[in-house]
Enzyme design. Structure first.
Site, PDB file in Angstrom:
ATOM      1  N   CYS A  88      43.846  72.404  49.384  1.00 13.66           N
ATOM      2  CA  CYS A  88      42.824  72.929  48.464  1.00 13.66           C
ATOM      3  C   CYS A  88      42.807  72.146  47.158  1.00 13.66           C
ATOM      4  CB  CYS A  88      43.090  74.397  48.154  1.00 13.66           C
ATOM      5  SG  CYS A  88      43.084  75.449  49.598  1.00 13.66           S
TER       6      CYS A  88
HETATM    7  C1  BEZ Z   1      46.369  74.175  51.729  1.00 17.21           C
HETATM    8  O1  BEZ Z   1      45.396  74.208  50.995  1.00 17.21           O
HETATM    9  O2  BEZ Z   1      47.168  73.248  51.678  1.00 17.21           O
HETATM   10  C2  BEZ Z   1      46.580  75.235  52.738  1.00 17.21           C
HETATM   11  C3  BEZ Z   1      46.198  76.543  52.473  1.00 17.21           C
HETATM   12  C4  BEZ Z   1      46.424  77.517  53.408  1.00 17.21           C
HETATM   13  C5  BEZ Z   1      47.009  77.193  54.626  1.00 17.21           C
HETATM   14  C6  BEZ Z   1      47.359  75.887  54.896  1.00 17.21           C
HETATM   15  C7  BEZ Z   1      47.147  74.896  53.948  1.00 17.21           C
END
Ligand code: BEZ
Length: 208
Positions: free
Chosen positions: A45
Site C-alpha cells: 500500500c
Molecule cells: C501490503 O500493503 O503490503 C499488504 C496489505 C495487506 C495484506 C498483504 C499486504
C-alpha cells in the site's frame, strides 16, 4: 450489492485527509480514480500511495482526481502519509478516505471476506464526470496495481468517448484504433475520411 459498469457511483459524505467531502460534489466536472487498499503502514500500500502521488501531474493532465480509501482513521492516515512521503520521495496531496466503520467500503463491495473481514481489497473505480462507473478492477492484497494500465484505460475511455472508436489489446496512445462493427462502411467513410485497413469485415483499423 456489487456495482456494475454504467451504474452511478454511490454518493457519500465522509472524513478524509483533506477534510469532509461529499463525493459527487468533490468529483465535480472531473474524472475520478477511486482506489481502496487494505491498511495504513503496510508495504504494498505504501508503494501504491507513493506511485499515485508521483503521478499527480499525469492524472491532472487527463482531468482525473485521485482519492484513496482504507479502513483506518484520519489520524492514522496523517501519520502514514509522512512515511509515504519519506519512503516514496513524494508529497502526497490527494485525499484518503477514513473508512474505519466500513461504510463506504461496504457500499462499494470492497470487503471480500475470503481475503479479510475488516480490510478492503485493492479495488479500482474509474468514474466519469457524469458519475458513471466506467471501469472496475479488483486486485488481491498481495499484488500492487499497475499504474501504467490505469492511465492507459483512462486514455482509452476518454478517446472512445470523443472519437467513436474502440482500442485493441495492449493499445497505447498513438497506436491504431478499431472502428466498431456497429458503424457501417458507409458511415465509417464519413466519420473516418482518413480511411482504414480492413483485416476482416469486422476488424477495421484506423488512425485518429
Ligand atoms: C501490503 O500493503 O503490503 C499488504 C496489505 C495487506 C495484506 C498483504 C499486504
Amino acid at each position: 450489492m456489487s456495482l456494475r459498469l454504467g451504474d452511478t457511483a454511490p454518493n457519500f459524505q465522509i472524513d478524509t485527509t483533506n477534510g469532509k467531502i461529499d463525493f459527487h460534489d468533490w468529483i465535480g466536472d472531473s474524472w475520478c480514480f477511486f482506489f481502496s487498499h487494505p491498511a495504513d503502514f503496510t508495504p504494498v500500500c505504501t508503494t501504491e500511495m507513493g506511485r499515485t502521488s508521483q503521478l499527480d501531474a499525469e492524472f491532472a493532465s487527463r482531468n482525473v482526481k485521485s482519492i484513496g480509501l482504507s479502513t483506518d482513521t484520519v489520524e492514522e492516515h496523517f501519520k502514514w502519509i509522512e512515511d509515504v512521503n519519506d519512503t516514496q520521495n513524494t508529497t502526497l496531496k490527494f485525499p484518503i478516505v477514513a473508512d474505519a466503520d466500513l461504510e463506504v467500503s461496504s457500499m462499494y463491495d470492497m470487503i471480500h471476506p475470503g481475503e479479510s473481514e475488516t480490510a478492503a481489497v485493492r479495488s479500482v473505480f474509474i468514474i466519469d464526470p457524469s458519475k458513471k462507473i466506467r471501469l472496475t478492477m479488483t486486485y488481491p492484497m498481495s499484488v500492487g496495481r499497475n499504474f501504467d494500465e490505469i492511465l492507459r484505460v483512462i486514455d482509452s475511455l476518454q478517446l472512445s468517448d470523443k472519437e467513436q472508436i474502440a482500442t485493441p489489446a495492449d493499445w497505447q496512445v498513438g497506436d491504431k484504433v478499431i472502428i466498431p462493427p456497429s458503424i457501417s462502411n458507409e458511415d465509417a467513410a464519413k466519420i473516418f475520411p482518413q480511411g482504414w485497413d480492413e483485416i476482416r469485415s469486422y476488424l477495421r483499423l484506423t488512425q485518429v
